[in-house]
Design a protein around this motif. Structure first.
Motif, mmCIF file in Angstrom:
data_model
loop_
_atom_site.group_PDB
_atom_site.id
_atom_site.type_symbol
_atom_site.label_atom_id
_atom_site.label_comp_id
_atom_site.label_asym_id
_atom_site.label_seq_id
_atom_site.Cartn_x
_atom_site.Cartn_y
_atom_site.Cartn_z
ATOM 1 N N PHE A 9 2.077 -17.226 -4.728
ATOM 2 C CA PHE A 9 3.347 -16.152 -4.674
ATOM 3 C C PHE A 9 2.145 -15.054 -4.430
ATOM 4 O O PHE A 9 1.384 -14.635 -4.564
ATOM 5 C CB PHE A 9 3.816 -15.683 -5.832
ATOM 6 C CG PHE A 9 5.049 -14.846 -5.665
ATOM 7 C CD1 PHE A 9 5.004 -13.367 -5.052
ATOM 8 C CD2 PHE A 9 6.379 -15.626 -5.379
ATOM 9 C CE1 PHE A 9 5.908 -12.999 -4.753
ATOM 10 C CE2 PHE A 9 7.365 -14.291 -4.949
ATOM 11 C CZ PHE A 9 7.503 -13.310 -5.313
ATOM 12 N N ARG A 36 3.123 -27.747 7.784
ATOM 13 C CA ARG A 36 4.077 -27.014 6.875
ATOM 14 C C ARG A 36 5.380 -27.521 6.923
ATOM 15 O O ARG A 36 6.260 -28.040 7.852
ATOM 16 C CB ARG A 36 3.968 -24.858 6.812
ATOM 17 C CG ARG A 36 4.743 -24.579 8.264
ATOM 18 C CD ARG A 36 3.955 -22.754 8.281
ATOM 19 N NE ARG A 36 4.561 -22.127 8.759
ATOM 20 C CZ ARG A 36 4.345 -21.244 9.164
ATOM 21 N NH1 ARG A 36 3.891 -20.913 8.429
ATOM 22 N NH2 ARG A 36 5.478 -20.937 10.707
ATOM 23 N N ALA A 38 8.929 -25.363 6.055
ATOM 24 C CA ALA A 38 9.599 -24.378 5.301
ATOM 25 C C ALA A 38 11.374 -24.882 5.107
ATOM 26 O O ALA A 38 11.537 -25.599 5.553
ATOM 27 C CB ALA A 38 9.809 -22.845 6.729
ATOM 28 N N PRO A 39 11.845 -24.125 4.305
ATOM 29 C CA PRO A 39 13.070 -23.816 3.283
ATOM 30 C C PRO A 39 13.932 -24.492 4.538
ATOM 31 O O PRO A 39 14.308 -23.698 5.329
ATOM 32 C CB PRO A 39 13.787 -23.073 2.242
ATOM 33 C CG PRO A 39 12.450 -23.026 1.955
ATOM 34 C CD PRO A 39 11.490 -22.661 3.345
ATOM 35 N N PRO A 86 7.145 -13.006 5.202
ATOM 36 C CA PRO A 86 7.765 -14.218 4.613
ATOM 37 C C PRO A 86 8.887 -15.270 5.182
ATOM 38 O O PRO A 86 9.120 -16.501 4.183
ATOM 39 C CB PRO A 86 9.285 -13.567 4.567
ATOM 40 C CG PRO A 86 8.441 -11.752 4.344
ATOM 41 C CD PRO A 86 7.985 -11.584 5.004
ATOM 42 N N THR A 89 6.407 -18.927 4.078
ATOM 43 C CA THR A 89 7.247 -19.529 2.788
ATOM 44 C C THR A 89 7.029 -20.597 2.902
ATOM 45 O O THR A 89 8.366 -21.198 3.725
ATOM 46 C CB THR A 89 8.697 -18.704 2.143
ATOM 47 O OG1 THR A 89 7.798 -17.759 1.985
ATOM 48 C CG2 THR A 89 8.734 -19.869 1.092
ATOM 49 N N GLN A 119 3.028 -25.307 -2.957
ATOM 50 C CA GLN A 119 4.112 -24.085 -2.110
ATOM 51 C C GLN A 119 2.886 -22.845 -1.797
ATOM 52 O O GLN A 119 2.254 -22.243 -2.849
ATOM 53 C CB GLN A 119 4.670 -23.678 -3.221
ATOM 54 C CG GLN A 119 6.109 -23.001 -3.370
ATOM 55 C CD GLN A 119 7.028 -23.408 -1.946
ATOM 56 O OE1 GLN A 119 7.593 -24.532 -1.875
ATOM 57 N NE2 GLN A 119 6.892 -22.199 -1.624
ATOM 58 N N THR A 121 4.633 -18.957 -0.814
ATOM 59 C CA THR A 121 6.157 -17.887 -1.198
ATOM 60 C C THR A 121 5.146 -16.372 -0.936
ATOM 61 O O THR A 121 4.870 -15.977 -1.121
ATOM 62 C CB THR A 121 6.304 -18.154 -2.846
ATOM 63 O OG1 THR A 121 6.999 -19.652 -3.062
ATOM 64 C CG2 THR A 121 8.099 -17.226 -2.329
ATOM 65 N N VAL A 122 6.181 -15.714 0.137
ATOM 66 C CA VAL A 122 5.597 -14.717 0.534
ATOM 67 C C VAL A 122 6.805 -13.944 0.305
ATOM 68 O O VAL A 122 7.383 -14.225 1.289
ATOM 69 C CB VAL A 122 5.202 -14.738 2.059
ATOM 70 C CG1 VAL A 122 4.614 -12.608 1.963
ATOM 71 C CG2 VAL A 122 3.792 -15.281 2.183
ATOM 72 N N SER A 123 6.691 -13.026 -0.982
ATOM 73 C CA SER A 123 8.304 -12.255 -0.442
ATOM 74 C C SER A 123 7.741 -10.708 -1.581
ATOM 75 O O SER A 123 5.903 -11.237 -2.236
ATOM 76 C CB SER A 123 9.156 -13.328 -1.987
ATOM 77 O OG SER A 123 9.975 -12.367 -2.294
#
Length: 124
Positions: A9, A36, A38-39, A86, A89, A119, A121-123
């Motif tokens: 993260f 990668r 992504a969702p 973001p 992610t 995983q 995650t960029v936030s």
């Protein structure tokens, strides 16, 4: 077997380096890549490096923020990611293929082996 590490993260603007260690002694015979997913999106190619580490390929949409490298003495391939956003992610996958650097194989059809993914995650 390919095992990725280094995910986590992070905040926007941060950097991260992923590593992928191959257990096979035949590591030197494979071109290596990073993909990668992504969702809610399809898995996409990020970077490829040939077996000797002399040639690399990045799709245009990677915008110069990613650098792939390898250390054949350590059976390891790396992905340096800078200025993360973001939209970066995703689950990042290491991939190996004997033809992966060849133009027609610069996608999932060129992959012979996959890692399990790590995983990122960029936030804020």
């Amino acid at each position: 077997q390919l095992v990725e590490t280094g995910g986590g993260f992070v905040q926007p603007g941060d950097s991260l380096r992923l590593s992928c260690v191959a257990s096979e002694r035949t590591f030197i015979t494979y071109d290596m890549g990073w993909f990668r997913r992504a969702p809610g999106k399809e898995r996409e190619l990020i970077a490829i490096i040939d077996r000797n580490g002399e040639s690399t390929y990045y799709p245009d949409y990677t915008t110069g923020r990613f650098t792939i490298s390898r250390d054949n003495a350590k059976n390891t391939v790396y992905l340096q990611m800078n200025n993360l956003a973001p939209e970066d992610t995703a689950v990042y996958f290491c991939a190996a293929g004997t033809l992966l650097i060849k133009p027609w194989y610069r996608n999932e059809r060129g992959v012979d082996r996959w890692g399990q993914g790590t995983q990122v995650t960029v936030s804020s």
